[in-house]
Write a protein that holds these residues in place. Structure first.
Motif, short mmCIF file in Angstrom:
data_model
loop_
_atom_site.label_atom_id
_atom_site.label_comp_id
_atom_site.label_asym_id
_atom_site.label_seq_id
_atom_site.Cartn_x
_atom_site.Cartn_y
_atom_site.Cartn_z
N ARG A 40 0.75 -1.37 -0.16
CA ARG A 40 -0.08 0.17 0.29
C ARG A 40 0.99 1.39 -0.28
O ARG A 40 2.28 1.66 0.39
N LEU A 41 0.19 2.60 -0.62
CA LEU A 41 1.16 3.40 -0.20
C LEU A 41 0.62 4.59 1.23
O LEU A 41 0.21 3.66 1.37
N HIS A 42 1.32 5.37 1.73
CA HIS A 42 1.38 6.19 2.80
C HIS A 42 -0.62 6.65 2.61
O HIS A 42 -1.17 6.96 1.86
N PRO A 43 -1.26 6.32 3.79
CA PRO A 43 -2.89 6.96 3.71
C PRO A 43 -2.59 9.02 3.72
O PRO A 43 -3.93 8.79 2.96
N LEU A 44 -1.83 9.76 3.27
CA LEU A 44 -1.95 10.73 3.15
C LEU A 44 -1.23 11.00 1.31
O LEU A 44 -2.27 12.04 0.88
N THR A 45 -1.86 9.92 1.25
CA THR A 45 -1.70 10.13 -0.04
C THR A 45 -2.47 10.20 -1.14
O THR A 45 -2.77 11.59 -2.01
N PRO A 46 -4.29 10.08 -0.85
CA PRO A 46 -4.97 11.03 -1.70
C PRO A 46 -5.36 13.24 -1.48
O PRO A 46 -5.31 13.41 -2.40
N LEU A 47 -4.91 12.89 -0.25
CA LEU A 47 -5.09 13.81 0.43
C LEU A 47 -3.12 15.24 0.01
O LEU A 47 -3.86 16.29 0.05
N LEU A 48 -2.61 14.44 0.02
CA LEU A 48 -1.69 15.16 -0.84
C LEU A 48 -2.04 15.70 -2.18
O LEU A 48 -1.78 16.69 -2.87
N GLU A 49 -2.61 14.69 -3.19
CA GLU A 49 -3.14 14.82 -4.63
C GLU A 49 -4.17 15.62 -4.63
O GLU A 49 -3.97 16.41 -6.14
N SER A 50 -4.41 16.03 -3.61
CA SER A 50 -5.94 16.79 -3.97
C SER A 50 -5.63 18.07 -3.23
O SER A 50 -6.37 18.26 -3.00
N ARG A 131 10.55 15.13 -3.98
CA ARG A 131 10.26 15.48 -2.53
C ARG A 131 9.30 16.65 -2.46
O ARG A 131 10.36 17.72 -2.54
N PRO A 132 8.60 16.49 -2.92
CA PRO A 132 7.95 17.97 -3.52
C PRO A 132 7.61 18.91 -1.92
O PRO A 132 7.66 18.02 -0.51
N LEU A 133 7.65 20.13 -1.51
CA LEU A 133 7.33 20.45 -0.14
C LEU A 133 6.16 19.65 0.68
O LEU A 133 6.89 19.56 2.07
N ARG A 134 5.03 19.83 0.39
CA ARG A 134 3.65 18.99 0.63
C ARG A 134 4.28 17.74 0.83
O ARG A 134 3.62 17.66 2.67
N ALA A 135 5.17 17.50 0.43
CA ALA A 135 5.16 15.56 0.99
C ALA A 135 6.46 16.01 2.28
O ALA A 135 6.55 14.94 2.76
N ARG A 136 7.14 16.55 1.67
CA ARG A 136 8.47 17.10 2.81
C ARG A 136 7.82 16.58 4.44
O ARG A 136 8.47 17.02 4.90
N VAL A 137 7.48 17.50 4.26
CA VAL A 137 6.73 18.16 5.52
C VAL A 137 5.67 16.83 6.48
O VAL A 137 6.34 17.27 7.43
N PHE A 138 6.28 15.90 5.56
CA PHE A 138 5.17 14.81 6.35
C PHE A 138 6.22 12.98 5.99
O PHE A 138 6.13 12.16 6.26
N GLY A 139 7.40 13.70 5.59
CA GLY A 139 8.60 13.15 5.45
C GLY A 139 8.07 11.93 4.50
O GLY A 139 8.63 10.50 4.46
N LEU A 140 7.66 12.56 3.56
CA LEU A 140 7.13 11.51 2.33
C LEU A 140 7.75 11.94 0.92
O LEU A 140 8.36 12.90 0.87
N ALA A 141 7.70 11.10 -0.21
CA ALA A 141 8.10 11.45 -1.48
C ALA A 141 7.53 10.50 -2.37
O ALA A 141 7.06 9.87 -1.84
N GLN A 142 8.16 10.44 -3.57
CA GLN A 142 7.63 9.89 -4.56
C GLN A 142 8.24 9.49 -5.97
O GLN A 142 9.46 10.51 -5.63
N ALA A 158 3.11 7.40 -5.60
CA ALA A 158 3.09 8.66 -5.07
C ALA A 158 2.29 8.16 -3.63
O ALA A 158 0.99 7.52 -4.34
N TYR A 159 2.47 7.81 -2.28
CA TYR A 159 3.36 8.49 -1.65
C TYR A 159 3.96 7.71 -0.77
O TYR A 159 3.39 6.59 -0.23
N LEU A 160 5.66 7.41 -0.84
CA LEU A 160 5.95 6.53 -0.16
C LEU A 160 6.71 6.94 1.50
O LEU A 160 7.11 8.24 1.37
N LYS A 161 7.37 6.54 2.81
CA LYS A 161 8.21 7.05 3.10
C LYS A 161 9.44 7.14 2.73
O LYS A 161 9.38 6.50 1.82
N ALA A 162 9.79 8.64 3.20
CA ALA A 162 10.92 8.31 2.54
C ALA A 162 12.51 7.67 2.45
O ALA A 162 12.80 7.14 1.83
#
Length: 483
Positions: A40-50, A131-142, A158-162
């Motif tokens: 699975r991808l990170h649970p915050l993925t739909p939020l970050l993409e929208s 690592r977009p800025l919105r993903a870096r805030v949560f320590g994520l990457a694509q 997108a997105y996974l833990k770094a």
């Protein structure tokens, strides 16, 4: 009659062999089993993409709240958006994921319309960590996954833990047989001191001041020209028809759209500056490793054996300082988008002649950075009166070089081994003048085709024939040939 052949008699066909002749071949299933667990991808993925949609919705709610002064409306809208967004995210996460099955990566997605994308890792070109800025805030990457012969970025995870993204990147490259260096990420001072030193940069880091000056100088001519044109038009028409009437007409018809274009140009310049900040270029075996970005960071891999072309850009305001930008094209990147929308990788955002020569030689061995191209015949000058002096072509010892551009003077160098087709094109007016244009296309159908414009027709035919000979000879010496 004795001279005629006897009719052939029907004979039964020989029986088939119990097993096929030849070596035993293992055929792998094209899709993983139905019950196989997906990663699975990170649970915050739909939020970050929208996030863009949520920003627009928040702006609309804010305007409504400000105009109607109904604060309860904002509260109810926020609660409704949170509930709907949470439910949609939970549903989307149930269908999104990926599976590594043998030498293939399977990516699943979609809620109402399901999608299943298969990425053959045997043709993997590169795996870039972004690592977009919105993903870096949560320590994520694509991860952006590119396949040779594909249409640009063939897959995106997108997105996974770094740390998980870096592990998956190493795993995919290992399966493909293209191991690469581990990208550097932000770390504490203790981790930096304990970590082993990575490969040294090929060129000195581009300072923020130099990059800012270069970005400003590149954007200055177009913006100044627009201001001068509209200012002159306003002054002339205002003196004839009256400034009040002209001001209203020009604002509605010209100034407002022009201001919007001016702002878009400014935003593009700022984005390009932010994207190239903290630029670092290193070499790891057969790959060029590019790290860049201030707000959105990226770690890109350019396989040197897949480079199809190198271009050198020289904006008009950089010429006094002898600065140039180096762009590298690869087989997969060359096909990104449709039509003329093509993407390349910036191997050096701005550099002096020594740095440009070093980067060029790293991208294509022994590639020179300075070329003495030959201009088209003088009878072609009326077709491009301003660009004629800055248009030309050259059959170098190792590459085919073309030159074009006005505001930005560009040299495009194609290694002969990468040229897959050559054609001569002659329009009706060219036919009257005895001119023709030579087109050289590289592996994968490069949208940035090298064109030698308006050559003498005899020279164009001879140039095309020589290109075919050199391309075949260079490709025969290359093993394996780029597909």
């Amino acid at each position: 009659m004795s001279g005629e052949p006897e009719p052939a008699q029907d004979e039964p066909a020989p029986p088939l062999a119990p097993v096929p002749y030849g070596p035993e071949v293992f055929v792998q299933a094209s899709a993983p089993p139905e019950g196989m667990q997906r990663q699975r991808l990170h649970p915050l993925t739909p939020l970050l993409e929208s996030v863009r949609f949520l920003t627009a919705a928040a702006a609309a709610v804010g305007i409504q709240m400000f105009t109607s002064r109904n604060f309860l409306f904002a509260v109810y809208a926020a609660l409704a958006a949170a509930v709907v967004g949470g439910i949609a995210s939970l549903i989307a996460l149930q269908y999104r994921g990926f599976v590594i099955w043998g030498r293939e990566l399977h990516i699943y997605g979609g809620v109402f319309t399901r999608s299943h994308r298969t990425v053959p890792l045997d043709r993997l070109q590169s795996v870039d960590l972004v690592r977009p800025l919105r993903a870096r805030v949560f320590g994520l990457a694509q991860l952006n996954i590119e396949v040779a012969g594909g249409d640009g970025t063939d897959a995106r995870l997108a997105y996974l833990k770094a740390d998980r993204a870096m592990e998956l990147r190493s795993e995919l490259l290992a399966i493909a047989g293209r191991p690469g260096a581990r990208p550097r990420v932000e770390a504490s001072e203790e981790d930096v001191e304990a970590a082993p030193a990575g490969p040294a940069p090929l060129v000195p880091p581009v300072t923020v001041r130099k990059l800012a000056v270069a970005s400003l100088l590149e954007a200055l001519p177009v913006q100044l020209t627009a201001l001068v044109v509209f200012g002159t038009a306003f002054a002339v028409t205002g003196s004839i028809f009256g400034f009040s009437t002209v001001a209203t007409t020009l604002w509605v018809g010209f100034f407002a759209p022009a201001l919007l274009g001016y702002l878009q140009s400014t935003v593009a310049t700022v984005n390009r500056f932010l994207r190239n900040c903290r630029f670092r270029l290193t070499r790891d075996g057969g790959n060029l490793l590019i790290e860049r970005g201030l707000t959105d960071t990226s770690h890109e891999t350019v396989p040197v054996d897949r480079v199809t072309a190198v271009s050198f850009d020289e904006p008009i305001m950089w010429r006094r300082k002898a600065w140039r930008r180096v762009e590298v094209w690869t087989a997969a990147v060359a096909q990104a988008g449709g039509g003329n929308v093509v993407r390349s990788t910036t191997a050096l955002p701005v550099g002096d002649p020594a740095e440009v020569a070093l980067v060029a030689a790293e991208a294509v061995p022994e590639l020179p950075a300075v070329f003495a191209v030959e201009r088209p015949p003088r009878r072609a000058r009326w077709r491009m009166p301003v660009r004629w002096k800055r248009t030309g072509a050259l059959l170098d010892e190792r590459v085919f070089v073309v030159r074009h551009g006005l505001w930005v003077n560009t040299y495009v160098a194609l290694p002969y081994a990468r040229i897959q087709s050559v054609r001569v094109v002659q329009g009706p007016i060219q036919r009257l003048q005895g001119l023709a244009t030579v087109h050289a296309m590289t592996a994968g159908g490069l949208g940035h085709t090298a064109k030698a414009w308006h050559r003498d027709v005899r020279e164009a035919v001879a140039m095309a024939a020589e290109l075919r000979v050199r391309a075949d000879a260079a490709a025969a010496l290359e093993a394996p040939r780029l597909s």
